[in-house]
Design a protein around this motif. Structure first.
Motif, mmCIF file in Angstrom:
data_model
loop_
_atom_site.group_PDB
_atom_site.id
_atom_site.type_symbol
_atom_site.label_atom_id
_atom_site.label_comp_id
_atom_site.label_asym_id
_atom_site.label_seq_id
_atom_site.Cartn_x
_atom_site.Cartn_y
_atom_site.Cartn_z
ATOM 1 N N ALA A 80 0.827 -1.211 0.000
ATOM 2 C CA ALA A 80 0.000 0.000 0.000
ATOM 3 C C ALA A 80 0.861 1.261 0.000
ATOM 4 N N GLY A 81 1.941 1.251 0.744
ATOM 5 C CA GLY A 81 2.798 2.425 0.839
ATOM 6 C C GLY A 81 3.500 2.770 -0.455
ATOM 7 N N ASP A 82 3.567 1.822 -1.372
ATOM 8 C CA ASP A 82 4.237 2.052 -2.650
ATOM 9 C C ASP A 82 3.248 2.333 -3.779
ATOM 10 N N ASP A 83 1.993 2.564 -3.437
ATOM 11 C CA ASP A 83 0.985 2.824 -4.459
ATOM 12 C C ASP A 83 1.231 4.178 -5.129
ATOM 13 N N PRO A 84 1.054 4.247 -6.450
ATOM 14 C CA PRO A 84 1.223 5.519 -7.149
ATOM 15 C C PRO A 84 0.325 6.636 -6.610
ATOM 16 N N TYR A 85 -0.874 6.299 -6.131
ATOM 17 C CA TYR A 85 -1.727 7.337 -5.549
ATOM 18 C C TYR A 85 -1.120 7.887 -4.260
ATOM 19 N N VAL A 86 -0.444 7.051 -3.503
ATOM 20 C CA VAL A 86 0.239 7.517 -2.283
ATOM 21 C C VAL A 86 1.369 8.462 -2.683
ATOM 22 N N HIS A 87 2.186 8.043 -3.645
ATOM 23 C CA HIS A 87 3.309 8.875 -4.091
ATOM 24 C C HIS A 87 2.838 10.204 -4.680
ATOM 25 N N ALA A 88 1.661 10.210 -5.312
ATOM 26 C CA ALA A 88 1.137 11.426 -5.937
ATOM 27 C C ALA A 88 0.381 12.312 -4.948
ATOM 28 N N VAL A 90 -2.503 11.607 -3.557
ATOM 29 C CA VAL A 90 -3.953 11.476 -3.730
ATOM 30 C C VAL A 90 -4.610 11.063 -2.420
ATOM 31 N N TYR A 91 -4.045 10.070 -1.758
ATOM 32 C CA TYR A 91 -4.648 9.559 -0.532
ATOM 33 C C TYR A 91 -4.220 10.376 0.682
ATOM 34 N N ALA A 92 -5.207 10.839 1.448
ATOM 35 C CA ALA A 92 -4.935 11.529 2.706
ATOM 36 C C ALA A 92 -4.691 10.515 3.815
ATOM 37 N N GLU A 93 -5.378 9.379 3.729
ATOM 38 C CA GLU A 93 -5.210 8.324 4.725
ATOM 39 C C GLU A 93 -5.644 7.000 4.138
ATOM 40 N N MET A 94 -5.155 5.917 4.770
ATOM 41 C CA MET A 94 -5.538 4.579 4.336
ATOM 42 C C MET A 94 -5.664 3.672 5.559
ATOM 43 N N LEU A 95 -6.803 3.015 5.636
ATOM 44 C CA LEU A 95 -7.067 2.035 6.673
ATOM 45 C C LEU A 95 -6.809 0.657 6.082
ATOM 46 N N ILE A 96 -5.985 -0.142 6.755
ATOM 47 C CA ILE A 96 -5.682 -1.494 6.292
ATOM 48 C C ILE A 96 -6.071 -2.457 7.401
ATOM 49 N N ARG A 97 -6.944 -3.396 7.069
ATOM 50 C CA ARG A 97 -7.421 -4.363 8.062
ATOM 51 C C ARG A 97 -7.522 -5.745 7.426
#
Length: 105
Positions: A80-88, A90-97
């Motif tokens: 998840a941390g290497d997602d292009p949306y993270v790098h750009a 786009v995502y303010a936060e991400m919940l992983i469960r």
């Protein structure tokens, strides 16, 4: 010594929320984001994935939901941390469960 038991992949849910005014960044990063999801799909590790459109404006996205197989939480977080949306940005936060699929069987 006893043999180490192979860990069975488990499903993880990724629920991401977009930052404000990131539509252009989302559109730019989308091809690379989809390429990573297609790789998971080819490996039979992707259960489902898609964006969350705004109820009053379905052309504007507010985040994403992904459910996929990973060996453990560390691997899911690293992916998840290497997602292009993270790098750009786009995502303010991400919940992983962890996610347990009950239906469909």
């Amino acid at each position: 010594t006893s043999p180490k038991k192979a860990s069975k992949p488990m499903l993880f849910m990724f629920l991401a929320t977009d930052a404000e005014n990131t539509g252009e960044a989302r559109a730019t990063a989308r091809p690379a984001h989809l390429e990573r999801l297609e790789a998971l799909h080819r490996e039979n590790r992707l259960l489902c994935a898609g964006p969350n459109p705004l109820p009053d404006n379905p052309s504007v996205m507010s985040g994403s939901l992904i459910v996929a197989d990973f060996p453990d939480l560390d691997a899911a977080e690293a992916w998840a941390g290497d997602d292009p949306y993270v790098h750009a940005g786009v995502y303010a936060e991400m919940l992983i469960r962890p996610f347990k699929q009950v239906f469909p069987k």
